[in-house]
Write a protein that holds these residues in place. Structure first.
Motif, PDB file in Angstrom:
ATOM      1  N   ASP A 397      41.821  39.067  45.295  1.00  0.00           N
ATOM      2  CA  ASP A 397      41.642  40.029  44.202  1.00  0.00           C
ATOM      3  C   ASP A 397      42.875  40.164  43.312  1.00  0.00           C
ATOM      4  O   ASP A 397      43.126  41.233  42.737  1.00  0.00           O
ATOM      5  CB  ASP A 397      41.246  41.394  44.764  1.00  0.00           C
ATOM      6  N   LEU A 398      43.661  39.099  43.189  1.00  0.00           N
ATOM      7  CA  LEU A 398      44.768  39.133  42.233  1.00  0.00           C
ATOM      8  C   LEU A 398      44.240  39.414  40.836  1.00  0.00           C
ATOM      9  O   LEU A 398      43.246  38.805  40.407  1.00  0.00           O
ATOM     10  CB  LEU A 398      45.520  37.806  42.247  1.00  0.00           C
ATOM     11  N   PRO A 399      44.866  40.298  40.081  1.00  0.00           N
ATOM     12  CA  PRO A 399      44.374  40.587  38.721  1.00  0.00           C
ATOM     13  C   PRO A 399      44.552  39.392  37.802  1.00  0.00           C
ATOM     14  O   PRO A 399      45.488  38.602  37.955  1.00  0.00           O
ATOM     15  CB  PRO A 399      45.233  41.770  38.288  1.00  0.00           C
ATOM     16  N   ALA A 400      43.664  39.276  36.842  1.00  0.00           N
ATOM     17  CA  ALA A 400      43.703  38.134  35.926  1.00  0.00           C
ATOM     18  C   ALA A 400      45.043  38.021  35.222  1.00  0.00           C
ATOM     19  O   ALA A 400      45.543  36.913  34.986  1.00  0.00           O
ATOM     20  CB  ALA A 400      42.570  38.250  34.911  1.00  0.00           C
ATOM     21  N   ALA A 401      45.657  39.147  34.897  1.00  0.00           N
ATOM     22  CA  ALA A 401      46.928  39.117  34.176  1.00  0.00           C
ATOM     23  C   ALA A 401      48.052  38.510  34.998  1.00  0.00           C
ATOM     24  O   ALA A 401      49.055  38.056  34.440  1.00  0.00           O
ATOM     25  CB  ALA A 401      47.310  40.532  33.744  1.00  0.00           C
ATOM     26  N   ALA A 402      47.889  38.490  36.328  1.00  0.00           N
ATOM     27  CA  ALA A 402      48.947  37.960  37.199  1.00  0.00           C
ATOM     28  C   ALA A 402      48.789  36.479  37.486  1.00  0.00           C
ATOM     29  O   ALA A 402      49.730  35.836  37.948  1.00  0.00           O
ATOM     30  CB  ALA A 402      48.968  38.734  38.517  1.00  0.00           C
ATOM     31  N   LEU A 403      47.617  35.916  37.208  1.00  0.00           N
ATOM     32  CA  LEU A 403      47.333  34.539  37.604  1.00  0.00           C
ATOM     33  C   LEU A 403      48.171  33.548  36.810  1.00  0.00           C
ATOM     34  O   LEU A 403      48.341  33.688  35.599  1.00  0.00           O
ATOM     35  CB  LEU A 403      45.847  34.233  37.424  1.00  0.00           C
ATOM     36  N   GLN A 404      48.660  32.516  37.506  1.00  0.00           N
ATOM     37  CA  GLN A 404      49.495  31.503  36.861  1.00  0.00           C
ATOM     38  C   GLN A 404      48.971  30.093  37.041  1.00  0.00           C
ATOM     39  O   GLN A 404      49.509  29.158  36.450  1.00  0.00           O
ATOM     40  CB  GLN A 404      50.927  31.611  37.390  1.00  0.00           C
ATOM     41  N   ASP A 405      47.963  29.905  37.855  1.00  0.00           N
ATOM     42  CA  ASP A 405      47.389  28.581  38.045  1.00  0.00           C
ATOM     43  C   ASP A 405      46.725  28.123  36.749  1.00  0.00           C
ATOM     44  O   ASP A 405      45.891  28.852  36.186  1.00  0.00           O
ATOM     45  CB  ASP A 405      46.360  28.630  39.173  1.00  0.00           C
ATOM     46  N   PRO A 406      47.045  26.921  36.245  1.00  0.00           N
ATOM     47  CA  PRO A 406      46.436  26.451  34.992  1.00  0.00           C
ATOM     48  C   PRO A 406      44.924  26.311  35.063  1.00  0.00           C
ATOM     49  O   PRO A 406      44.259  26.269  34.015  1.00  0.00           O
ATOM     50  CB  PRO A 406      47.119  25.107  34.739  1.00  0.00           C
TER      51      PRO A 406
END
Length: 545
Positions: A397-406
């Protein structure tokens, strides 16, 4: 030459360090090489034989360091070359070997060779090191083929002069042309550079993807109704997967790696079928290849046995040793996978923030513990992924704003990517950043992360950490007295896996009814308090001379 030194990897326990998320020494929120050095005693306590470090080379970090701009240096965010030497020496002083991650299929678009290719223009020698092609359509406005990226969208990117370059992954990762002699020569220099420093081996990223069928016109892999965000299939005679001539590369690499005493290990990440996998580990090529079929196998006795038998038979046919892996930095952590219903679509589950279906964490925990004893009892190398010894679950449930995977951006948010298994480790449940960093970790750690911290498990005989340490010690002692022994399956019923390996008997109950343990001395069980029988999702080791 001492065979025990030259083939140390055959039954090794190898621990994957995802450098960015392991331990941060300077408070910038990003794991680094000195952070690993500071935790070597912890790693030694697990009984690991080697560390595999994910890429720590200079990189713009478009894909977590798998977009390399210099293959023979250290990115300042991770430290210096001197600090790498210090880590290597400190690991070797503890009898821990070091494997580095080489990324030969592609580089960063900031790599000097690719920048030179962009500047040189169409038809130049510089562009021959990569895969540039003219486009289709009246004005070259269409990609040269329908080939799709593994990260979503076309595998082609257009440059200002009108040509297109190929990238199996993100557009920041142009593919090398491995038919070019200078590409091959430069990677041999890289192998020698790190080998001369004293590293013990290499993990080869996308080992099955180096060679492509580049005959014109480029043949398509889909029909005209191609969905724009699908990843490419990897079937037989695919234009850029598992081409026969990729083995020419590895035969030459074998000659380079054999220049050293002992020869350097090479392990392939090759997403090919079980019957093709042995081709990568023939005596004149690589040493090992990851067995992803074991990782993907459902929690079912018949299928697990089929995968184990096929893997052992395949490597035996070429005189190699297999590997066993349950988690890594690209997949949902196995504690969580094992708690999900069979057949769960993991991509959709991640996109739903892990809300539907809800994993049964108690089941996942039991199965994760039980699977360790199965994995450690099998002949071959066991690859661990950092944090599995703490019983870490996937952070879905990581927030979308935190995601770094391309992957998240390239699929337009349809796929969440791999960040959930890369959340920084919890070392101290009472410290800021759970002991990973004094600064803000590069990915957010959930509020419940502290209960999994290494500090919380120290001294707890029933913890995940204690089980991994005990299993590592027993395994080491067993292999010291009975190395290289093969497995002999025992008849224990259709829902039970039981086999003998020398004096060791391993039993895993995957059924719903309890099973009696065979006669012998119980030396280790997946759960405390096991006596005489195994309940559902439990395993045990018995010594029976």
């Amino acid at each position: 030459m001492d065979n025990s030194r030259t083939q140390w990897w055959r039954d090794a326990v190898i621990y994957e360090v995802y450098v960015r998320s392991f331990a941060d020494s300077n408070g910038d929120g990003i794991g680094d090489l000195p952070g690993i050095t500071a935790r070597l005693d912890y790693l030694a306590s697990l009984g690991v034989d080697a560390l595999w470090l994910t890429p720590f080379f200079p990189s713009p970090q478009a894909d977590g360091g798998y977009d390399v701009s210099n293959y023979r240096d250290v990115d300042p965010m991770y430290g210096t070359l001197t600090q790498f030497r210090e880590l290597l020496d400190a690991a070797h002083a503890r009898s821990i070997r070091m494997i580095v991650d080489i990324v030969p299929n592609h580089c960063s678009d900031r790599h000097p060779d690719f920048q030179a290719a962009l500047a040189a223009g169409p038809g130049s020698p510089e562009r021959e090191k990569f895969i540039f092609r003219d486009g289709l359509g009246e004005n070259g406005e269409l990609p040269p083929s329908d080939w799709q990226s593994k990260f979503g969208g076309p595998a082609w990117e257009r440059v200002p002069d009108g040509q297109w370059y190929m990238h199996i992954f993100s557009k920041e990762q142009p593919d090398f042309n491995w038919r070019h002699p200078e590409v091959r020569a430069d990677f041999e220099r890289t192998l020698r550079f790190w080998s001369d420093l004293g590293v013990d081996g290499f993990r080869i990223d996308v080992a099955h993807g180096l060679m492509k069928d580049l005959e014109l016109p480029l043949r398509n892999t889909y029909g005209a109704d191609i969905a724009p965000l699908l990843s490419p299939p990897e079937g037989d005679n695919h234009p850029f997967w598992d081409r026969e001539d990729v083995h020419e590369v590895y035969r030459q690499w074998r000659r380079v790696l054999d220049e050293y005493d002992p020869p350097r290990l090479a392990v392939a990440e090759a997403g090919v079928s079980l019957d093709r996998l042995p081709l990568y580990v023939r005596q004149d090529e690589l040493d090992q290849a990851f067995n992803f079929f074991y990782l993907r196998s459902p929690w079912e006795a018949g299928e697990l046995r089929r995968v184990i038998d096929a893997a052992l038979a395949g490597v035996a046919s070429v005189g190699a040793a297999t590997s066993w892996v349950l988690s890594n930095h690209d997949v949902v952590r196995h504690r969580t996978r094992y708690g999900l219903p069979a057949g769960t679509d993991l991509l959709r589950w991640l996109a739903d923030d892990g809300a539907d279906p809800v994993p049964d964490d108690a089941v996942g925990e039991r199965r994760a513990r039980a699977s360790l004893l199965l994995t450690y009892a099998l002949p071959g190398a066991a690859y661990l992924y950092q944090g599995e010894e703490l019983g870490l679950p996937e952070v879905a449930d990581l927030p979308a704003a935190a995601l770094q995977d391309p992957i998240f951006e390239r699929t337009g948010g349809l796929e969440k990517g791999r960040d959930g298994c890369r959340v920084p480790l919890p070392w101290d449940g009472d410290a800021p950043g759970y002991g990973f960093s004094t600064g803000k970790p590069w990915l957010p750690q959930p509020e419940y992360w502290g209960k999994y911290a290494a500090s919380a498990q120290e001294g707890d005989a029933g913890s995940f950490l204690a089980l991994y340490r005990q299993a590592g010690a027993v395994r080491c002692g067993f292999l010291a007295t009975d190395p290289g022994s093969e497995i002999q399956w025992l008849d224990a019923g259709p829902e039970v896996l039981a086999f003998r390996r020398g004096e060791l008997i391993c039993v895993l109950n995957l059924g719903s009814a309890p099973v009696q343990l065979p006669d012998g001395t119980l030396i280790l069980a997946s759960e405390p308090g096991i006596e005489g029988r195994l309940e559902t999702d439990q395993s045990a080791w018995i010594r029976c001379p």
